[in-house]
Design a protein around this motif. Structure first.
Motif, PDB file in Angstrom:
ATOM      1  N   PRO A  23       0.814  -1.217   0.000  1.00 56.32           N
ATOM      2  CA  PRO A  23       0.000   0.000   0.000  1.00 56.32           C
ATOM      3  C   PRO A  23       0.847   1.265   0.000  1.00 56.32           C
ATOM      4  N   THR A  61      -4.069   1.862  -6.973  1.00 57.30           N
ATOM      5  CA  THR A  61      -4.925   1.493  -5.836  1.00 57.30           C
ATOM      6  C   THR A  61      -5.851   0.343  -6.233  1.00 57.30           C
ATOM      7  N   ASN A  62      -6.483   0.462  -7.401  1.00 58.12           N
ATOM      8  CA  ASN A  62      -7.374  -0.605  -7.876  1.00 58.12           C
ATOM      9  C   ASN A  62      -6.620  -1.912  -8.074  1.00 58.12           C
ATOM     10  N   LEU A  64      -4.006  -2.968  -6.420  1.00 60.41           N
ATOM     11  CA  LEU A  64      -3.749  -3.565  -5.111  1.00 60.41           C
ATOM     12  C   LEU A  64      -5.025  -4.120  -4.496  1.00 60.41           C
ATOM     13  N   ARG A  65      -6.117  -3.392  -4.595  1.00 57.63           N
ATOM     14  CA  ARG A  65      -7.375  -3.819  -3.971  1.00 57.63           C
ATOM     15  C   ARG A  65      -8.065  -4.959  -4.704  1.00 57.63           C
ATOM     16  N   HIS A  66      -8.082  -4.880  -6.011  1.00 56.82           N
ATOM     17  CA  HIS A  66      -8.898  -5.812  -6.785  1.00 56.82           C
ATOM     18  C   HIS A  66      -8.097  -6.694  -7.738  1.00 56.82           C
ATOM     19  N   GLY A  69      -3.045  -7.837  -5.573  1.00 57.32           N
ATOM     20  CA  GLY A  69      -2.096  -7.330  -4.597  1.00 57.32           C
ATOM     21  C   GLY A  69      -0.709  -6.991  -5.106  1.00 57.32           C
ATOM     22  N   ASP A  88      -1.706  -6.106 -13.469  1.00 55.39           N
ATOM     23  CA  ASP A  88      -1.879  -6.790 -12.191  1.00 55.39           C
ATOM     24  C   ASP A  88      -2.113  -8.274 -12.440  1.00 55.39           C
ATOM     25  N   THR A 105     -16.829   2.819   0.718  1.00 53.46           N
ATOM     26  CA  THR A 105     -16.202   1.669   0.067  1.00 53.46           C
ATOM     27  C   THR A 105     -15.774   1.965  -1.366  1.00 53.46           C
ATOM     28  N   GLY A 106     -15.854   3.205  -1.777  1.00 51.76           N
ATOM     29  CA  GLY A 106     -15.326   3.579  -3.082  1.00 51.76           C
ATOM     30  C   GLY A 106     -16.340   3.513  -4.198  1.00 51.76           C
TER      31      GLY A 106
END
Length: 138
Positions: A23, A61-62, A64-66, A69, A88, A105-106
């Protein structure tokens, strides 16, 4: 985490690649995008440089989140465009969802990316994963 920068014959950064899985890498990716923009010749307008930083922030960010990682960020520039590519581990394409105005939650990022860029494409890699490419006019 690793970083590679190549330069053109005039010394301006033309391509930068960053791999990260933390992160803490998102603010770093944003800072790197700003440095990349500052090194371009001719320089980007301040608003375009900030838009580039915002697009990089949202895409990493997306990822890492979705996206499993871990991501690879590649920045490049040509005479007319600045390009961002984020790869990713997930083969699932991004999806539009209604922004969450109350729960935090975005849901805003993909809308923003599509609105701020002139071109966005998603392609699956030969093995696992995908790459999202976005372009901004210089």
């Amino acid at each position: 985490m690793s970083e590679t920068t190549t330069t053109d014959t005039e010394g301006s950064a033309s391509c930068l690649v960053l791999e990260d899985d933390s992160p803490a890498g998102v603010p770093r990716a944003r800072d790197i995008a700003r440095v990349f923009a500052d090194r371009l010749e001719p320089a980007l307008a301040a608003e375009t440089a900030e838009t580039l930083a915002l697009v990089v922030t949202e895409l990493t960010t997306n990822a890492l989140r979705h996206g499993g990682g871990r991501y690879t960020l590649e920045l490049s520039a040509g005479p007319d465009m600045v390009n961002v590519a984020v790869s990713d581990l997930s083969r699932e394409p991004p999806r539009m969802r209604a922004p969450d105005l109350n729960g935090g939650t975005g849901g805003f990022g993909w809308h923003m990316i599509r609105r701020l860029t002139c071109s966005v494409t998603t392609s699956r890699g030969p093995g696992q994963g995908k790459t999202i490419r976005a372009s901004l006019p210089r």
